[in-house]
Write a protein that holds these residues in place. Structure first.
Motif, PDB file in Angstrom:
ATOM      1  N   VAL A  99       3.443  -0.594 -10.532  1.00 23.14           N
ATOM      2  CA  VAL A  99       2.237  -1.329 -10.886  1.00 23.14           C
ATOM      3  C   VAL A  99       1.314  -1.382  -9.679  1.00 23.14           C
ATOM      4  O   VAL A  99       1.708  -1.867  -8.607  1.00 23.14           O
ATOM      5  CB  VAL A  99       2.556  -2.759 -11.357  1.00 23.14           C
ATOM      6  N   GLU A 100       0.095  -0.881  -9.867  1.00 25.77           N
ATOM      7  CA  GLU A 100      -0.908  -0.959  -8.807  1.00 25.77           C
ATOM      8  C   GLU A 100      -1.732  -2.233  -8.976  1.00 25.77           C
ATOM      9  O   GLU A 100      -1.956  -2.688 -10.105  1.00 25.77           O
ATOM     10  CB  GLU A 100      -1.864   0.239  -8.853  1.00 25.77           C
ATOM     11  N   SER A 101      -2.211  -2.751  -7.870  1.00 25.79           N
ATOM     12  CA  SER A 101      -3.089  -3.920  -7.903  1.00 25.79           C
ATOM     13  C   SER A 101      -4.003  -3.883  -6.691  1.00 25.79           C
ATOM     14  O   SER A 101      -3.795  -3.088  -5.765  1.00 25.79           O
ATOM     15  CB  SER A 101      -2.271  -5.214  -7.915  1.00 25.79           C
ATOM     16  N   GLY A 102      -5.012  -4.732  -6.712  1.00 26.61           N
ATOM     17  CA  GLY A 102      -5.891  -4.852  -5.561  1.00 26.61           C
ATOM     18  C   GLY A 102      -7.233  -4.159  -5.690  1.00 26.61           C
ATOM     19  O   GLY A 102      -8.082  -4.268  -4.802  1.00 26.61           O
ATOM     20  N   GLY A 103      -7.426  -3.423  -6.775  1.00 29.03           N
ATOM     21  CA  GLY A 103      -8.715  -2.780  -6.970  1.00 29.03           C
ATOM     22  C   GLY A 103      -9.800  -3.787  -7.283  1.00 29.03           C
ATOM     23  O   GLY A 103      -9.530  -4.973  -7.474  1.00 29.03           O
ATOM     24  N   GLY A 104     -11.024  -3.312  -7.341  1.00 30.59           N
ATOM     25  CA  GLY A 104     -12.137  -4.194  -7.667  1.00 30.59           C
ATOM     26  C   GLY A 104     -13.461  -3.527  -7.397  1.00 30.59           C
ATOM     27  O   GLY A 104     -13.524  -2.322  -7.113  1.00 30.59           O
ATOM     28  N   SER A 105     -14.513  -4.312  -7.474  1.00 26.80           N
ATOM     29  CA  SER A 105     -15.865  -3.832  -7.217  1.00 26.80           C
ATOM     30  C   SER A 105     -16.329  -4.366  -5.875  1.00 26.80           C
ATOM     31  O   SER A 105     -16.304  -5.585  -5.654  1.00 26.80           O
ATOM     32  CB  SER A 105     -16.804  -4.316  -8.328  1.00 26.80           C
ATOM     33  N   VAL A 106     -16.725  -3.471  -5.001  1.00 21.50           N
ATOM     34  CA  VAL A 106     -17.135  -3.849  -3.660  1.00 21.50           C
ATOM     35  C   VAL A 106     -18.416  -3.127  -3.281  1.00 21.50           C
ATOM     36  O   VAL A 106     -18.839  -2.177  -3.950  1.00 21.50           O
ATOM     37  CB  VAL A 106     -16.036  -3.532  -2.621  1.00 21.50           C
ATOM     38  N   GLN A 107     -19.005  -3.562  -2.182  1.00 20.41           N
ATOM     39  CA  GLN A 107     -20.166  -2.892  -1.622  1.00 20.41           C
ATOM     40  C   GLN A 107     -19.712  -1.824  -0.637  1.00 20.41           C
ATOM     41  O   GLN A 107     -18.632  -1.933  -0.043  1.00 20.41           O
ATOM     42  CB  GLN A 107     -21.057  -3.893  -0.899  1.00 20.41           C
ATOM     43  N   ALA A 108     -20.540  -0.827  -0.475  1.00 17.45           N
ATOM     44  CA  ALA A 108     -20.253   0.210   0.513  1.00 17.45           C
ATOM     45  C   ALA A 108     -20.052  -0.430   1.885  1.00 17.45           C
ATOM     46  O   ALA A 108     -20.764  -1.355   2.261  1.00 17.45           O
ATOM     47  CB  ALA A 108     -21.400   1.214   0.565  1.00 17.45           C
ATOM     48  N   GLY A 109     -19.047   0.078   2.603  1.00 20.29           N
ATOM     49  CA  GLY A 109     -18.734  -0.450   3.920  1.00 20.29           C
ATOM     50  C   GLY A 109     -17.629  -1.490   3.927  1.00 20.29           C
ATOM     51  O   GLY A 109     -17.057  -1.786   4.988  1.00 20.29           O
ATOM     52  N   GLU A 110     -17.313  -2.025   2.768  1.00 21.19           N
ATOM     53  CA  GLU A 110     -16.259  -3.027   2.685  1.00 21.19           C
ATOM     54  C   GLU A 110     -14.881  -2.370   2.605  1.00 21.19           C
ATOM     55  O   GLU A 110     -14.758  -1.144   2.565  1.00 21.19           O
ATOM     56  CB  GLU A 110     -16.504  -3.947   1.490  1.00 21.19           C
ATOM     57  N   SER A 111     -13.860  -3.199   2.595  1.00 20.51           N
ATOM     58  CA  SER A 111     -12.481  -2.708   2.584  1.00 20.51           C
ATOM     59  C   SER A 111     -11.727  -3.288   1.400  1.00 20.51           C
ATOM     60  O   SER A 111     -12.100  -4.334   0.849  1.00 20.51           O
ATOM     61  CB  SER A 111     -11.771  -3.118   3.879  1.00 20.51           C
ATOM     62  N   LEU A 112     -10.680  -2.598   1.035  1.00 19.00           N
ATOM     63  CA  LEU A 112      -9.758  -3.079   0.020  1.00 19.00           C
ATOM     64  C   LEU A 112      -8.334  -2.763   0.450  1.00 19.00           C
ATOM     65  O   LEU A 112      -8.094  -1.762   1.143  1.00 19.00           O
ATOM     66  CB  LEU A 112     -10.009  -2.399  -1.328  1.00 19.00           C
ATOM     67  N   ARG A 113      -7.411  -3.593   0.014  1.00 21.18           N
ATOM     68  CA  ARG A 113      -5.999  -3.284   0.196  1.00 21.18           C
ATOM     69  C   ARG A 113      -5.361  -3.202  -1.181  1.00 21.18           C
ATOM     70  O   ARG A 113      -5.297  -4.197  -1.908  1.00 21.18           O
ATOM     71  CB  ARG A 113      -5.274  -4.331   1.045  1.00 21.18           C
ATOM     72  N   LEU A 114      -4.934  -2.011  -1.520  1.00 24.53           N
ATOM     73  CA  LEU A 114      -4.251  -1.786  -2.779  1.00 24.53           C
ATOM     74  C   LEU A 114      -2.748  -1.949  -2.570  1.00 24.53           C
ATOM     75  O   LEU A 114      -2.237  -1.670  -1.480  1.00 24.53           O
ATOM     76  CB  LEU A 114      -4.545  -0.396  -3.322  1.00 24.53           C
ATOM     77  N   ALA A 115      -2.061  -2.381  -3.605  1.00 24.43           N
ATOM     78  CA  ALA A 115      -0.616  -2.516  -3.547  1.00 24.43           C
ATOM     79  C   ALA A 115       0.023  -1.749  -4.692  1.00 24.43           C
ATOM     80  O   ALA A 115      -0.526  -1.688  -5.797  1.00 24.43           O
ATOM     81  CB  ALA A 115      -0.213  -3.985  -3.622  1.00 24.43           C
ATOM     82  N   CYS A 116       1.144  -1.165  -4.394  1.00 20.00           N
ATOM     83  CA  CYS A 116       1.971  -0.527  -5.414  1.00 20.00           C
ATOM     84  C   CYS A 116       3.320  -1.241  -5.390  1.00 20.00           C
ATOM     85  O   CYS A 116       4.012  -1.214  -4.368  1.00 20.00           O
ATOM     86  CB  CYS A 116       2.148   0.953  -5.119  1.00 20.00           C
ATOM     87  N   THR A 117       3.657  -1.864  -6.486  1.00 20.45           N
ATOM     88  CA  THR A 117       4.903  -2.607  -6.569  1.00 20.45           C
ATOM     89  C   THR A 117       5.805  -1.973  -7.617  1.00 20.45           C
ATOM     90  O   THR A 117       5.381  -1.735  -8.745  1.00 20.45           O
ATOM     91  CB  THR A 117       4.648  -4.076  -6.925  1.00 20.45           C
ATOM     92  N   ALA A 118       7.020  -1.705  -7.220  1.00 19.20           N
ATOM     93  CA  ALA A 118       7.968  -1.051  -8.108  1.00 19.20           C
ATOM     94  C   ALA A 118       9.038  -2.026  -8.581  1.00 19.20           C
ATOM     95  O   ALA A 118       9.455  -2.923  -7.845  1.00 19.20           O
ATOM     96  CB  ALA A 118       8.645   0.116  -7.390  1.00 19.20           C
ATOM     97  N   SER A 119       9.454  -1.834  -9.794  1.00 21.16           N
ATOM     98  CA  SER A 119      10.636  -2.526 -10.293  1.00 21.16           C
ATOM     99  C   SER A 119      11.646  -1.465 -10.685  1.00 21.16           C
ATOM    100  O   SER A 119      11.296  -0.425 -11.235  1.00 21.16           O
ATOM    101  CB  SER A 119      10.289  -3.407 -11.486  1.00 21.16           C
ATOM    102  N   GLY A 120      12.872  -1.692 -10.313  1.00 21.86           N
ATOM    103  CA  GLY A 120      13.918  -0.743 -10.650  1.00 21.86           C
ATOM    104  C   GLY A 120      14.188   0.303  -9.590  1.00 21.86           C
ATOM    105  O   GLY A 120      15.078   1.147  -9.762  1.00 21.86           O
ATOM    106  N   LEU A 121      13.415   0.312  -8.512  1.00 22.89           N
ATOM    107  CA  LEU A 121      13.697   1.216  -7.397  1.00 22.89           C
ATOM    108  C   LEU A 121      12.988   0.720  -6.140  1.00 22.89           C
ATOM    109  O   LEU A 121      12.038  -0.051  -6.222  1.00 22.89           O
ATOM    110  CB  LEU A 121      13.252   2.646  -7.721  1.00 22.89           C
TER     111      LEU A 121
END
Length: 126
Positions: free
Chosen positions: A5-27
Motif C-alpha cells: 500500500v502506497e501513501s503520502g501522495g497529494g497536490s503540491v506546488q513546484a519546489g515542494e517535497s513529498l515523502r511517499l511510503a510503501c507499507t507491506a503486509s505479509g512480507l
C-alpha cells in the motif's frame, strides 16, 4: 495474503517535497522498487531499495532529488523522499516487490513483478 500500500501522495506546488511510503503486509521489504507512471506511459523505475546495499537511482530525471530509505522500526515500510518537485513529476507512484532482483527500467504498470501496490497520485502545479 501479501499486499503493498502506497501513501503520502497529494497536490503540491513546484519546489515542494513529498515523502511517499510503501507499507507491506505479509512480507518484509528488504528489496523493492519504486516506479511512476506519467501521462499514461509505461511505468518507469525511480529507485531500487535493497537492505544492506546502496540504493539505486536509475532515473536521470529524478536523480539527486529522491532518497529511498527503510523505516528503522518497521522493515515492512520503505519511504521515497522527493524534493524540488516539478510539474513533470505529476503521475501515479507505485511500489513493487519481486523475488527475482530483476528491476526493469521501464515496464507495464501492475505487471511483471510478484506484487504491486495500487499507487498514490502526485500532482505538482507550477
Amino acid at each position: 495474503e501479501v499486499q503493498l500500500v502506497e501513501s503520502g501522495g497529494g497536490s503540491v506546488q513546484a519546489g515542494e517535497s513529498l515523502r511517499l511510503a510503501c507499507t507491506a503486509s505479509g512480507l518484509t521489504l528488504d528489496e523493492m522498487g519504486w516506479y511512476r507512471q506519467t501521462s499514461g506511459n509505461e511505468c518507469e523505475l525511480i529507485s531500487v531499495f535493497h537492505a544492506g546495499k546502496m540504493p539505486a537511482y536509475p532515473n536521470s530525471a529524478m536523480r539527486g532529488r529522491v532518497t529511498v530509505s527503510q523505516d528503522t522500526n518497521a522493515r515492512n515500510t520503505v519511504y521515497l523522499q522527493i524534493s524540488d518537485l516539478k510539474p513533470e513529476d505529476t503521475g501515479v507512484y507505485y511500489c513493487a516487490a519481486d523475488h527475482r532482483s530483476r528491476w526493469l527500467v521501464r515496464t507495464p504498470c501492475l505487471g511483471e513483478f510478484d506484487y504491486w501496490g495500487r499507487g498514490t497520485q502526485v500532482t505538482v502545479s507550477s
